[in-house]
Design a protein around this motif. Structure first.
Motif: not given
Length: 126
Positions: A76-78, A7-8, A103-105, A84-85
């Motif tokens: 296969h991804t984290q 998490i950011s 989600i960013k991966s 985001v606004k």
């Protein structure tokens, strides 16, 4: 162990705000309607989980679940939860704030794949 979901810092601040208003929270990555594959945030106990959901871990003291079908796609991804606004079109708690979780991966390396944190069925979580 390599975490499956992160998490950011910006998303942590939003969770703190939502937690103060709604109490304990959970996240679910369904990949269904509304905002498609956006993670959704709900008060704990208000989203029905079953044997079709997998627990990936916790983010900022919130359990994070994903549907089995989405897990097959994302395994296969984290995943990293960020914000985001812009107003999303889901039932997630942050929508009235004029933001939405996303989600960013990134793909795991071979070394990370061999050292991933375990998953559990949602029905195995208390």
């Amino acid at each position: 162990m390599v975490k499956r979901v992160e998490i950011s810092d910006n998303a942590k601040e939003v969770i703190d705000q939502l937690r103060a208003q709604h109490g304990e929270l959970i996240f679910h990555q369904s990949g269904g309607c509304c905002d498609g594959s956006s993670p959704m945030c709900f008060p704990k106990g208000e989203f029905i989980l079953d044997h079709n959901d997998i627990w990936l871990g916790t983010i900022h003291n919130c359990d994070f679940f994903i549907s089995k079908s989405q897990f097959e796609y994302w395994k296969h991804t984290q995943l990293t939860v960020d914000i985001v606004k812009g107003r999303g079109s889901s039932f997630s708690l942050e929508i009235p704030l004029g933001i939405r979780f996303i989600i960013k991966s990134r793909l795991y390396s071979e070394g990370e794949t061999a050292n991933l944190s375990p998953i559990k069925l949602a029905t195995e979580i208390e």
